[in-house]
Design an enzyme around this catalytic site. Structure first.
Site, mmCIF file in Angstrom:
data_model
loop_
_atom_site.group_PDB
_atom_site.id
_atom_site.type_symbol
_atom_site.label_atom_id
_atom_site.label_comp_id
_atom_site.label_asym_id
_atom_site.label_seq_id
_atom_site.Cartn_x
_atom_site.Cartn_y
_atom_site.Cartn_z
ATOM 1 N N SER A 162 0.767 -1.335 0.134
ATOM 2 C CA SER A 162 -0.263 0.530 -0.310
ATOM 3 C C SER A 162 1.159 1.088 -0.230
ATOM 4 C CB SER A 162 -1.118 0.510 1.147
ATOM 5 O OG SER A 162 -1.336 1.457 1.861
ATOM 6 N N TYR A 176 -1.421 -1.255 10.463
ATOM 7 C CA TYR A 176 -1.254 -2.034 8.967
ATOM 8 C C TYR A 176 0.128 -1.285 8.600
ATOM 9 C CZ TYR A 176 -3.546 -1.107 4.411
ATOM 10 O OH TYR A 176 -3.512 -1.264 2.890
HETATM 11 N N1 LIG Z 1 -9.066 -1.094 -1.089
HETATM 12 C C1 LIG Z 1 -8.105 -0.105 -0.914
HETATM 13 O O1 LIG Z 1 -7.609 1.357 -0.704
HETATM 14 C C2 LIG Z 1 -6.390 -0.241 -0.497
HETATM 15 C C3 LIG Z 1 -4.980 0.514 -0.655
HETATM 16 C C4 LIG Z 1 -4.526 0.034 -0.502
HETATM 17 C C5 LIG Z 1 -3.854 -1.345 -0.412
HETATM 18 N N2 LIG Z 1 -5.166 -2.168 -0.356
HETATM 19 C C6 LIG Z 1 -4.759 -3.647 -0.159
HETATM 20 O O2 LIG Z 1 -5.095 -4.633 -1.228
HETATM 21 C C7 LIG Z 1 -5.808 -5.935 -0.346
HETATM 22 C C8 LIG Z 1 -7.504 -5.409 -0.846
HETATM 23 O O3 LIG Z 1 -7.950 -5.249 -0.129
HETATM 24 P P1 LIG Z 1 -10.171 -4.779 -0.753
HETATM 25 O O4 LIG Z 1 -9.626 -3.562 0.008
HETATM 26 O O5 LIG Z 1 -9.897 -5.937 -2.209
HETATM 27 O O6 LIG Z 1 -10.497 -5.746 0.281
HETATM 28 P P2 LIG Z 1 -11.840 -6.487 1.120
HETATM 29 O O7 LIG Z 1 -11.839 -5.929 2.328
HETATM 30 O O8 LIG Z 1 -11.982 -5.759 -0.382
HETATM 31 O O9 LIG Z 1 -11.538 -7.367 0.271
HETATM 32 C C9 LIG Z 1 -10.485 -8.496 1.591
HETATM 33 C C10 LIG Z 1 -11.058 -9.531 1.869
HETATM 34 O O10 LIG Z 1 -10.203 -10.101 2.178
HETATM 35 C C11 LIG Z 1 -10.931 -11.099 3.077
HETATM 36 N N3 LIG Z 1 -10.312 -11.908 4.534
HETATM 37 C C12 LIG Z 1 -9.952 -10.744 5.958
HETATM 38 N N4 LIG Z 1 -9.337 -11.147 6.272
HETATM 39 C C13 LIG Z 1 -9.293 -13.247 5.950
HETATM 40 C C14 LIG Z 1 -8.253 -13.726 6.556
HETATM 41 N N5 LIG Z 1 -8.348 -13.697 7.690
HETATM 42 N N6 LIG Z 1 -8.964 -14.876 6.404
HETATM 43 C C15 LIG Z 1 -9.483 -15.035 4.838
HETATM 44 N N7 LIG Z 1 -9.493 -13.974 4.172
HETATM 45 C C16 LIG Z 1 -9.883 -12.937 4.601
HETATM 46 C C17 LIG Z 1 -12.038 -10.878 3.319
HETATM 47 O O11 LIG Z 1 -12.896 -11.409 3.508
HETATM 48 C C18 LIG Z 1 -12.114 -10.042 1.393
HETATM 49 O O12 LIG Z 1 -12.150 -10.375 0.789
HETATM 50 C C19 LIG Z 1 -5.866 -5.892 0.774
HETATM 51 O O13 LIG Z 1 -3.759 -6.005 1.158
HETATM 52 C C20 LIG Z 1 -5.481 -4.129 1.312
HETATM 53 O O14 LIG Z 1 -4.575 -4.015 1.963
HETATM 54 C C21 LIG Z 1 -6.493 -1.391 -0.434
#
Ligand SMILES: NC(=O)c1ccc[n+]([C@@H]2O[C@H](COP(=O)([O-])OP(=O)(O)OC[C@H]3O[C@@H](n4cnc5c(N)ncnc54)[C@H](O)[C@@H]3O)[C@@H](O)[C@H]2O)c1
Length: 269
Positions: A162, A176
């Site tokens: 991120s 985080y």
């Molecule tokens: N959305 C953003 O703005 C953003 C920005 C930077 C980085 N990210 C990173 O991108 C990645 C995906 O983020 P997103 O926005 O799609 O999140 P999201 O919350 O939409 O999806 C996360 C998924 O992970 C699953 N999950 C959570 N804990 C779990 C566990 N212990 N075991 C198995 N599955 C688990 C959830 O059920 C969900 O389906 C993450 O690593 C997040 O940190 C997101």
């Protein structure tokens, strides 16, 4: 849950089947960014193992994808537990063949009443949970997937970091930021360890992307971030998936140990 509700990434519509004959594994596969990556990989010919702890949504979506003739396997697992990662990896390998592409995508960013807790407020259990889910899971899955990649001398590992792992960002808490920075360290270290076996390891550093994860903070905060990006908007999961598919493809065969911002010019680390 946005799985299956969005368009495939732009690269997936080029007609090229960049991943034909390969198995890929995506953790956090049912979430916003994970599901866009899954759609992109499938559209370009991969067999895809989906790992998530949202069993209801995962099973339903995998059934839907199989109905469309896609080669998918959903494995329910809490990726913070090594034994569950091991069982999920074994199940996917049995059903789809061992993976040559691993996307360590899963991640959580807990807030309390829309706010990131300060160090003195942070319950140790929340700290441990974030470290296990965001960081340990990447180690567990990479440990499981790399023996086959090394033996085949073919592999792609992509870690979802991120911009908050590269620059201070007041929206997220320290757990985080620390785990996302650690994923950058792992990306470089594993790239060095695995390079001689033709296994590349790269990372992505998304900015603010419209997914369910954003709902943990008030809308005004997301709007404010959009306003200070160079492109003046939030990103889409497909835009992150496009960059991910590049790293997973042969087009990136001489790129390793790199972490690419997909952030619309936010923070510009
Ligand atoms: N959305 C953003 O703005 C953003 C920005 C930077 C980085 N990210 C990173 O991108 C990645 C995906 O983020 P997103 O926005 O799609 O999140 P999201 O919350 O939409 O999806 C996360 C998924 O992970 C699953 N999950 C959570 N804990 C779990 C566990 N212990 N075991 C198995 N599955 C688990 C959830 O059920 C969900 O389906 C993450 O690593 C997040 O940190 C997101």
């Amino acid at each position: 849950m946005s799985a299956g509700t969005h368009a495939a990434p732009a690269s997936a519509t080029s007609g090229a089947a960049r991943f034909a004959g390969q198995t890929a594994i995506v953790t956090g596969a049912v979430g916003g960014i994970g599901s866009a990556i899954v759609e992109g990989l499938l559209a370009e010919g991969a067999r895809v193992g989906l790992i998530d702890f949202n069993g209801l949504a995962g099973d339903a979506w995998a059934g839907q994808l199989r109905g469309q003739g896609r080669a998918v396997c959903f494995a329910l697992a809490d990726v913070s537990r090594y034994e569950e990662c091991e069982a999920a990896y074994a199940r996917i390998s049995d059903e789809l063949g061992p993976a040559t592409i691993l996307i360590n995508n899963v991640g959580i960013s807990p807030k309390t009443e829309g706010r990131a807790l300060k160090v003195w407020e942070m319950p140790p259990a929340e700290w441990d949970r974030v470290v296990s889910v965001n960081l340990n899971s990447a180690f567990y899955m990479t440990r499981l997937a790399t023996p086959h990649m090394v033996a085949q001398r073919k592999g792609r590992v992509i870690n979802m970091s991120s911009v908050a792992g590269k620059a201070y960002c007041d929206i997220v808490a320290a757990h985080y930021a620390a785990t996302k920075a650690a994923l950058i360290g792992l990306t470089r270290h594993w790239a060095a360890e695995l390079g001689e076996y033709d296994v590349t390891v790269n990372g992505l550093a998304p900015g603010r992307i419209s997914t369910p994860l954003l709902k943990s903070v008030p809308q005004e905060i997301n709007d404010a971030v959009a306003g200070v990006t160079a492109l003046r908007r939030l990103g889409t999961p497909e835009e992150v998936a496009d960059a991910c598919l590049f790293f997973a493809s042969d087009q990136a065969r001489f790129v390793t140990g790199q972490v690419l911002d997909v952030a619309g010019g936010w923070l510009m680390t």
